[in-house]
Design an enzyme around this catalytic site. Structure first.
Site, short mmCIF file in Angstrom:
data_model
loop_
_atom_site.label_atom_id
_atom_site.label_comp_id
_atom_site.label_asym_id
_atom_site.label_seq_id
_atom_site.Cartn_x
_atom_site.Cartn_y
_atom_site.Cartn_z
N THR A 106 128.51 75.69 28.20
CA THR A 106 128.58 77.20 28.04
C THR A 106 129.12 77.62 26.61
O THR A 106 130.28 77.16 26.28
CB THR A 106 129.45 77.76 29.20
OG1 THR A 106 128.78 77.13 30.42
CG2 THR A 106 129.24 79.14 29.11
N CYS B 235 152.04 62.19 8.49
CA CYS B 235 152.91 60.99 9.26
C CYS B 235 151.53 60.31 10.22
O CYS B 235 150.96 61.12 10.77
CB CYS B 235 153.86 62.16 10.09
SG CYS B 235 154.73 60.83 10.96
N GLY C 61 134.85 71.88 12.64
CA GLY C 61 134.35 71.08 11.51
C GLY C 61 134.48 69.56 12.00
O GLY C 61 133.41 68.82 11.69
N THR C 62 135.53 68.83 12.74
CA THR C 62 135.57 67.74 13.22
C THR C 62 134.14 67.25 13.84
O THR C 62 133.61 66.17 13.75
CB THR C 62 136.74 67.55 14.02
OG1 THR C 62 138.01 67.86 13.16
CG2 THR C 62 136.77 66.13 14.41
N GLN D 295 135.97 73.20 3.49
CA GLN D 295 136.91 73.74 2.63
C GLN D 295 136.25 74.80 1.52
O GLN D 295 136.87 75.08 0.69
CB GLN D 295 137.83 72.94 2.11
CG GLN D 295 138.84 72.16 2.90
CD GLN D 295 139.88 73.17 3.45
OE1 GLN D 295 140.01 74.08 2.79
NE2 GLN D 295 140.60 72.69 4.47
N ASN E 47 139.99 69.07 0.59
CA ASN E 47 141.01 69.84 1.17
C ASN E 47 142.54 69.87 0.59
O ASN E 47 143.16 70.70 0.74
CB ASN E 47 141.16 69.49 2.69
CG ASN E 47 140.86 67.96 3.05
OD1 ASN E 47 140.00 67.11 2.64
ND2 ASN E 47 142.20 67.40 3.51
N SER F 269 133.81 75.32 9.57
CA SER F 269 134.71 75.62 10.51
C SER F 269 135.22 76.89 10.29
O SER F 269 135.77 77.40 9.20
CB SER F 269 135.78 74.64 10.37
OG SER F 269 136.73 74.94 11.44
N ALA F 270 135.22 77.76 11.25
CA ALA F 270 135.67 79.33 11.20
C ALA F 270 136.87 79.53 10.62
O ALA F 270 137.40 80.44 10.25
CB ALA F 270 135.27 80.02 12.47
N HIS F 271 137.93 78.59 11.38
CA HIS F 271 139.29 78.99 10.79
C HIS F 271 139.67 78.79 9.49
O HIS F 271 140.80 79.10 9.21
CB HIS F 271 140.27 78.02 12.09
CG HIS F 271 140.49 76.62 11.66
ND1 HIS F 271 141.56 76.55 10.96
CD2 HIS F 271 139.60 75.75 12.00
CE1 HIS F 271 141.44 74.94 11.10
NE2 HIS F 271 140.23 74.67 11.44
N1 PLP Z 1 136.70 68.86 6.85
C1 PLP Z 1 137.87 69.07 5.99
C2 PLP Z 1 137.61 69.06 4.65
C3 PLP Z 1 139.06 69.74 6.49
O1 PLP Z 1 139.91 70.48 5.67
C4 PLP Z 1 139.10 69.95 7.81
C5 PLP Z 1 140.28 70.61 8.47
O2 PLP Z 1 141.41 70.64 8.03
C6 PLP Z 1 138.21 69.49 8.79
C7 PLP Z 1 137.05 69.03 8.27
C8 PLP Z 1 138.28 69.53 10.14
O3 PLP Z 1 137.83 70.87 10.56
P1 PLP Z 1 138.25 71.31 12.05
O4 PLP Z 1 140.03 71.67 11.95
O5 PLP Z 1 137.51 72.64 12.36
O6 PLP Z 1 138.08 70.34 12.89
#
Ligand code: PLP
Length: 390
Positions: A237, A325, A71-72, A179, A151, A199-201
């Site tokens: 890759t 934190c 996602g980032t 999310q 989130n 984001s897959a996780h």
């Molecule tokens: N955007 C939102 C709303 C998220 O909750 C998160 C992860 O917590 C991210 C972006 C970042 O995703 P990633 O962990 O895949 O970099």
């Protein structure tokens, strides 16, 4: 002690079906998807099949899906790539106060380099107003970036309405759907977005893999140079196993979606209503807005969220707090502050986020334990003891 996981917005376990889909590419099928021999072709086929599955999850064309590291990266690529590629010397972008830092920080970095930035407020429920978006537009606005689901609170933003505004005015719209994916239906056409990050996780896939939807014709600069993969947009890759896992997870959430999201909504509501009934003086943030089905964000005044998370962890319940934190200090959540919470209330907040493997028995156990923990911590709180404040 059996442990209960109520932190699915942080991350999810990989589904067994997903792991099974990844295994061949971690073992005997180790080819590089750019190689022309049979090993390479097998890997390429896996990548392209996964692209079709991810596209189907979003109602997108598979050619418009670019794989990333998560996602980032997707969000950074969308924001930085779109703003760099936009013509003109003076440029303006619009975002909201409740974005994840993966979206807020690139916007702030751009503003330090001379890009004008508007950060829109949200209402008490955490919703951005489409009228505010309209009012914030300027002739030099090049991008609107507003998340689909938050989130922390789970609120779902009115992206389709904002999409209509963006289309009418010819301005690019990106949404952080990290999310939302796997929790609510996503359709890039109905939303009217040009760019969308997932984001897959967050939906039973592996960590370190994500995707950016890029509508055909959208001009984006690359963040990296050094190769031709992902249609010259993202060199390096490909992680074939992770991509195959993301593809399988996309298919999985589509097939189980309606059944599971309803089951999880029932569990979340049972947990939320049960806590509101058992714990005096607490409230749910964002409850008056449309929300994803799995998230509950509850403020329990007079307690430090961190203390609650640690005490609950000792009892076997994993969740998170409305504080982070940063540089050694516990900062109240910028999201909850944007909703208008006082810093001490933002710090006194728990996020409980449910997932596929949670059961009614786990919710009922939590309904026994959480009120006890809160009562004990409140007894220790000097402010709660003071009747003038309490
Ligand atoms: N955007 C939102 C709303 C998220 O909750 C998160 C992860 O917590 C991210 C972006 C970042 O995703 P990633 O962990 O895949 O970099």
């Amino acid at each position: 002690m059996s442990r209960i996981y109520f932190d699915h917005n942080a991350t999810n376990p990989i589904a067994p079906e997903v792991l099974a889909a990844m295994m061949p590419y971690l073992t005997e099928q180790y080819g590089n998807a750019s190689s022309i021999h049979a090993f390479g072709q097998t890997a390429r086929e896996a990548v392209e099949q996964a692209r079709v599955s991810v596209a189907a999850l979003l109602n997108a064309r598979s050619a418009d899906i670019m794989f990333t590291s998560g996602g980032t990266e997707s969000i950074n690529h969308a924001i930085l790539g779109a703003v760099s590629a936009a013509p003109g010397k003076s440029k303006h972008i619009i975002t909201s106060a409740i974005e994840h830092v993966a979206g807020l920080d690139p916007c702030k970095a751009l503003s330090k380099s001379g890009i004008e930035l508007t950060i829109l407020p949200v209402d008490r429920e955490g919703l951005v107003s489409p009228e505010d978006v309209l009012r914030a537009l300027r002739p030099e606005t090049v991008l609107i970036t507003i998340m689909l689901a938050n989130n922390e609170t789970g609120t779902v933003e009115p992206i389709a309405e904002i999409g209509q505004i963006a289309r009418e005015k010819g301005i690019l719209l990106h949404t952080d759907a990290v999310q939302a994916a796997g929790k609510i239906p996503i359709d890039v056409e109905k939303l009217g977005v040009d760019l969308l990050s997932i984001s897959a996780h967050k939906f039973s896939g592996p960590k370190g893999i994500g995707a950016l939807y890029i509508r055909k014709g959208t001009h984006l600069f690359s963040l990296m140079y050094g190769g031709h993969s992902e249609r010259d947009r993202r060199p390096g890759t490909e992680d074939v196993a992770a991509i195959a896992g993301m593809g399988r997870a996309s298919k999985l959430v589509q097939t189980i979606f309606a059944r599971e999201s309803e089951r999880i909504r029932v569990l979340r509501n049972r947990l939320e209503q049960g806590l509101l009934a058992r714990v005096p003086n607490c409230w749910v943030n964002g409850a008056g807005a449309p929300r994803v089905p799995n998230t509950s964000n509850i403020t329990f005044p007079f307690i430090e969220g961190e203390a609650m998370v640690i005490a609950l962890d000792l009892k076997g319940i994993a969740c998170s707090t409305g504080a982070a934190c940063s540089s050694g200090a516990v900062e109240p959540s910028h999201v909850l502050m944007a909703l208008g919470l006082a810093p001490e209330d933002a710090r006194a907040t728990l996020r409980l986020s449910l997932g596929r493997q949670n059961t009614e028995a786990e919710v009922d156990f939590a309904l026994e334990i959480i009120p006890q923990v809160i009562e004990r911590l409140r007894k220790l709180s000097p402010t709660y003891k003071n009747p003038a404040i309490a």
